[in-house]
Design an enzyme around this catalytic site. Structure first.
Site: not given
Length: 124
Positions: A57-58, A61
């Site tokens: 994943d980027d 969060d």
């Protein structure tokens, strides 16, 4: 969000079998809302619990998305480009840790200023 880094990693590691799980939480690109699974993981992959699977994943969060995928694939290795403190415990590998209040602008979302996806532009 992870498709661009996943494509790069897959190219570099010569990974040819790729699947996606699609989970939406940022419906307006500014505030996180209800988690919604838009596309499930291939049942063959689910059956392994993620054994031998690399999840890319980027960003992690709040960790909400990662927690959903981690529940689906508990044996998978999770890698992200960026990790924020709340999501950090849910990933195995990350490149850079950033503060929880940092908003990251990814190059694939940007022009000289923020660019709406093509499908949102007015047709003229």
């Amino acid at each position: 969000g992870g498709l661009v880094p996943a494509a790069i990693i897959c190219r570099e590691l010569d990974i040819r079998r790729i699947d996606t799980v699609c989970i939406a939480s940022y419906h307006d690109y500014t505030s996180q809302g209800e988690m919604q699974v838009l596309k499930e993981i291939n049942p063959e992959i689910l059956a392994t619990g993620g054994d031998g699977v690399l999840v890319i994943d980027d960003l992690t969060d709040t960790g909400k998305t990662a927690a959903i995928v981690r529940a689906m694939l508990p044996k998978a290795h999770f890698a992200t480009v960026y990790a924020k403190p709340k999501g950090r415990p849910l990933v195995d590998t990350f490149v850079t840790e950033v503060s929880q209040d940092t908003w990251i602008y990814f190059p694939w979302d940007m022009g000289l200023s923020y660019q709406e996806p093509i499908n949102k532009e007015s047709r003229g």
